[in-house]
Motif scaffolding. Sequence first.
Motif, PDB file in Angstrom:
ATOM      1  N   GLY A   1       0.812  -1.210   0.000  1.00 49.98           N
ATOM      2  CA  GLY A   1       0.000   0.000   0.000  1.00 49.98           C
ATOM      3  C   GLY A   1       0.842   1.254   0.000  1.00 49.98           C
ATOM      4  N   GLU A   2       1.993   1.214  -0.717  1.00 52.95           N
ATOM      5  CA  GLU A   2       2.915   2.346  -0.742  1.00 52.95           C
ATOM      6  C   GLU A   2       3.192   2.805  -2.164  1.00 52.95           C
ATOM      7  N   LEU A   3       2.201   2.724  -3.026  1.00 54.35           N
ATOM      8  CA  LEU A   3       2.405   3.149  -4.407  1.00 54.35           C
ATOM      9  C   LEU A   3       2.626   4.652  -4.492  1.00 54.35           C
ATOM     10  N   ALA A   4       3.577   5.033  -5.332  1.00 50.38           N
ATOM     11  CA  ALA A   4       3.717   6.423  -5.760  1.00 50.38           C
ATOM     12  C   ALA A   4       3.295   6.486  -7.222  1.00 50.38           C
ATOM     13  N   ILE A   5       3.188   7.690  -7.759  1.00 48.05           N
ATOM     14  CA  ILE A   5       2.540   7.886  -9.055  1.00 48.05           C
ATOM     15  C   ILE A   5       3.258   7.163 -10.191  1.00 48.05           C
ATOM     16  N   HIS A   6       4.590   6.999 -10.099  1.00 45.85           N
ATOM     17  CA  HIS A   6       5.328   6.285 -11.146  1.00 45.85           C
ATOM     18  C   HIS A   6       6.034   5.050 -10.593  1.00 45.85           C
ATOM     19  N   SER A   7       5.496   4.479  -9.522  1.00 47.74           N
ATOM     20  CA  SER A   7       6.077   3.256  -8.966  1.00 47.74           C
ATOM     21  C   SER A   7       5.921   2.089  -9.939  1.00 47.74           C
ATOM     22  N   ASP A   8       6.864   1.145  -9.852  1.00 47.39           N
ATOM     23  CA  ASP A   8       6.696  -0.121 -10.557  1.00 47.39           C
ATOM     24  C   ASP A   8       5.545  -0.890  -9.915  1.00 47.39           C
ATOM     25  N   LEU A   9       4.874  -1.686 -10.737  1.00 48.11           N
ATOM     26  CA  LEU A   9       3.792  -2.538 -10.249  1.00 48.11           C
ATOM     27  C   LEU A   9       4.279  -3.982 -10.285  1.00 48.11           C
ATOM     28  N   ASP A  10       4.358  -4.610  -9.127  1.00 48.96           N
ATOM     29  CA  ASP A  10       4.820  -5.993  -9.023  1.00 48.96           C
ATOM     30  C   ASP A  10       3.640  -6.880  -8.648  1.00 48.96           C
ATOM     31  N   VAL A  11       3.438  -7.917  -9.451  1.00 47.65           N
ATOM     32  CA  VAL A  11       2.268  -8.787  -9.268  1.00 47.65           C
ATOM     33  C   VAL A  11       2.708 -10.241  -9.251  1.00 47.65           C
ATOM     34  N   LEU A  12       2.147 -11.004  -8.317  1.00 49.13           N
ATOM     35  CA  LEU A  12       2.326 -12.452  -8.276  1.00 49.13           C
ATOM     36  C   LEU A  12       1.116 -13.109  -8.935  1.00 49.13           C
ATOM     37  N   VAL A  13       1.377 -13.938  -9.919  1.00 49.80           N
ATOM     38  CA  VAL A  13       0.332 -14.760 -10.527  1.00 49.80           C
ATOM     39  C   VAL A  13       0.424 -16.132  -9.865  1.00 49.80           C
ATOM     40  N   ALA A  14      -0.465 -16.385  -8.924  1.00 53.08           N
ATOM     41  CA  ALA A  14      -0.428 -17.639  -8.161  1.00 53.08           C
ATOM     42  C   ALA A  14      -1.203 -18.714  -8.913  1.00 53.08           C
ATOM     43  N   LEU A  15      -0.498 -19.750  -9.351  1.00 53.73           N
ATOM     44  CA  LEU A  15      -1.106 -20.880 -10.049  1.00 53.73           C
ATOM     45  C   LEU A  15      -1.501 -21.908  -8.997  1.00 53.73           C
ATOM     46  N   HIS A  16      -2.773 -22.236  -8.919  1.00 55.99           N
ATOM     47  CA  HIS A  16      -3.260 -23.060  -7.824  1.00 55.99           C
ATOM     48  C   HIS A  16      -2.949 -24.544  -7.988  1.00 55.99           C
ATOM     49  N   ASP A  17      -2.505 -24.950  -9.179  1.00 59.64           N
ATOM     50  CA  ASP A  17      -2.086 -26.347  -9.331  1.00 59.64           C
ATOM     51  C   ASP A  17      -0.904 -26.399 -10.283  1.00 59.64           C
ATOM     52  N   GLU A  18      -0.141 -27.473 -10.172  1.00 57.47           N
ATOM     53  CA  GLU A  18       1.111 -27.590 -10.912  1.00 57.47           C
ATOM     54  C   GLU A  18       0.877 -27.699 -12.424  1.00 57.47           C
ATOM     55  N   ALA A  19      -0.265 -28.255 -12.822  1.00 62.04           N
ATOM     56  CA  ALA A  19      -0.512 -28.472 -14.250  1.00 62.04           C
ATOM     57  C   ALA A  19      -0.585 -27.174 -15.032  1.00 62.04           C
ATOM     58  N   LEU A  20      -0.961 -26.087 -14.360  1.00 65.15           N
ATOM     59  CA  LEU A  20      -1.095 -24.809 -15.063  1.00 65.15           C
ATOM     60  C   LEU A  20       0.234 -24.311 -15.618  1.00 65.15           C
ATOM     61  N   ALA A  21       1.337 -24.731 -15.040  1.00 62.66           N
ATOM     62  CA  ALA A  21       2.650 -24.274 -15.517  1.00 62.66           C
ATOM     63  C   ALA A  21       2.910 -24.729 -16.948  1.00 62.66           C
ATOM     64  N   GLU A  22       2.258 -25.798 -17.380  1.00 68.49           N
ATOM     65  CA  GLU A  22       2.458 -26.327 -18.734  1.00 68.49           C
ATOM     66  C   GLU A  22       1.318 -25.936 -19.667  1.00 68.49           C
ATOM     67  N   GLU A  23       0.477 -25.041 -19.254  1.00 73.04           N
ATOM     68  CA  GLU A  23      -0.704 -24.665 -20.037  1.00 73.04           C
ATOM     69  C   GLU A  23      -0.339 -23.564 -21.032  1.00 73.04           C
ATOM     70  N   PRO A  24      -0.231 -23.876 -22.353  1.00 70.46           N
ATOM     71  CA  PRO A  24       0.157 -22.848 -23.338  1.00 70.46           C
ATOM     72  C   PRO A  24      -0.854 -21.718 -23.435  1.00 70.46           C
ATOM     73  N   GLU A  25      -2.114 -22.039 -23.229  1.00 70.66           N
ATOM     74  CA  GLU A  25      -3.138 -21.000 -23.320  1.00 70.66           C
ATOM     75  C   GLU A  25      -2.932 -19.951 -22.233  1.00 70.66           C
ATOM     76  N   LEU A  26      -2.488 -20.392 -21.058  1.00 73.90           N
ATOM     77  CA  LEU A  26      -2.253 -19.452 -19.966  1.00 73.90           C
ATOM     78  C   LEU A  26      -1.074 -18.537 -20.291  1.00 73.90           C
ATOM     79  N   GLU A  27      -0.018 -19.115 -20.853  1.00 74.38           N
ATOM     80  CA  GLU A  27       1.158 -18.306 -21.202  1.00 74.38           C
ATOM     81  C   GLU A  27       0.785 -17.203 -22.187  1.00 74.38           C
TER      82      GLU A  27
END
Length: 678
Positions: free
Chosen positions: A79-105
């Motif tokens: 909760g410390e964003l400034a107007i030109h801060s970088d935005l860092d996001v975690l995409v949490a994959l809930h199961d291991e199979a999603l890592a091999e999903e080309p559609e997701l990539e």
Amino acid sequence: MENASPLAIPDSVEQANQAFLRDREALSAAIRAGEDGLAVAAALEELTDAWLLTLWAAAVPAALRPRISLHAIGGYGRGELAIHSDLDVLVALHDEALAEEPELEAAVERWMVWARQTRLRLSHVARTPAQALENRADFASAVALLDRRPLQPLPADQELPAAFDLPELLAYLRQDDQGRSFVARLLEGHRHRVARQGETVFLLEPDVKHGEGGLRDLNDLAWAARVRADLDVRRLRPEPGGQTFGFQEDHARLYRRSLGALLSLRNRLHLLRGRKHDRYTFREQQQIAAVELELLGGEPPFEPAQLHAEIELQMAAYYRQARAVDQLAERFLRRWTAPDSPPRRLALTFEARAGRLCRTRDVPIDPFAALRLADDEDLLLDPDLEAYIEEEVAAWPPGDDNPPERALALRALLVDPDLSWRTSRRLLELGILTRIVPEFAPLLCHVQHDLYHVYTTDIHSLKCLEAGRDLLRADPEELRWPYFGHQARAIEDTEVFLLACLFHDIGKNRGGDHSARGADLVVDLGPRLGLTEAQISRLRFLVLHHLDLSLTSRRRDISDPAVIDELADRVGTLECLNQLSALTYCDMSTVGPDVMNDWNASLLIELTAQIGRRIQAGPLISEAAEQLLRDEALESVLRWRPAIDGEALRAFLDELPTEHLQDTPTPEITALEWVRQF
């Protein structure tokens, strides 16, 4: 959808991007007016969450979305964003199979490309549960996950995998020592960062994020509190079963106030540069000062004197805040690092515990005794003991209204050549110095807006005192310029010398000639510190003339005998010369980097050596006596060679050094070879 080009932006996404940018731009006016940074960060967070989720829904097929969740991390998550801060996001994959999903990539790539059309820097990391467990072994990755915040709640029928869960992460980071080793890593990083940034809060152009007393110190404190005490320091709200470990509401208020102010300043810096920028340079100081003057009703363009006055006020406020943040973070990082260990009794009311000096009983103590004991034992002060001393000292009256023994106890510490730099800083930071010597108070956080004075006046004064102690203790032959070490060894009254190191700039921030004002102030201060009349007189001289040697060596012709005679007559004795030269060396060595370089050192050494030789030669003769010598030499030569041009001979004799006329008898002058030229 999988066949869509990543560059093909749907109208709905284009509209979302434009609306997001308009809403962000609307915040710029509030930022320029100095709106609290936490309020701006909350507004930015709300806008950004909604925007990213809109783009996510458009980019990722509906069938995949229930198996994935988005989480803000880093400053975005905190909760410390400034107007030109970088935005860092975690995409949490809930199961291991999603890592091999080309559609997701492909979907994530679309999402990133669309988001970057706004020219914001969006970074993401995608992790499966197994990868999350593996990556928490990396310290930086684990710290980033401490700030994890979901962009939207999960549906009631979904659960976040345990690998992403904060309690699991906290349990891992606490290991077997309740998080002390984790906090120790933060403390080590803090100290390395301080050394890298410049070893002091008080730099001309501070970094508001990474500099000492900046945002990163507040982040360290928040991370340490979360791991060590299950504590949210911003809200002072421990998690169930947690405790505050000494962190009180006044600490939380300081944290919130400082965080809001730093974020507000960071936003202004970002707007001025049009990009992420955290260094508070001269350029931004001047621009923000002009904005402040306009907000106060002023009409630009502003005179340089107006701008400089406003800049110095702003920077003084910044340094006061940075000092408070630095002390807060350092105290609690030390406290939460300390292991449980058997205490060692040192005195009736003190004990050493985990490298800290602690009170053993709730009884009055003498702050000077505590500082002396901590110095002798090389111990840090326990935060509770520091708080006690601050509260005790705040109740003392100012200046001469204190009992004489307090001023004498202060003097004993100041003039001790073996006292550590840490204890000198404690005298300032705990308020002891300014309670007994309120004349020093105008120097606190006083900044001079130029390229010569790197530190605030109070810190420069302490550094000069530290340099004086180092010079007295040093083996001259181990110094870069041994000459100054030999001079220091020859000083008889080291007390006056060290007091001059501390008080040479005491007349600053009062207007006028600071040397003359300081000389008057130490005359009043001397009796309070128990100095003799002779010591007060010498201290006054050193403060009044502390710039003479540095200015003369760099701005005047030191080969001119008249310059040397003038200074020798002013200084008078070798003891005074040794004190003044050593003070000049310490002053120039601590005013800024590379001021005391080989060139300036050689000039100062040559000047001081010439003055010393002139003092040893004895007092100068009077003008009348000098004229008599020249008249006698003229008459003697004319008696011997009456045909010589008297006016030419007079001009020649007037050019001879006085020392030559003094040391050469008149009969011998008539026999000198140079007379034959006439």
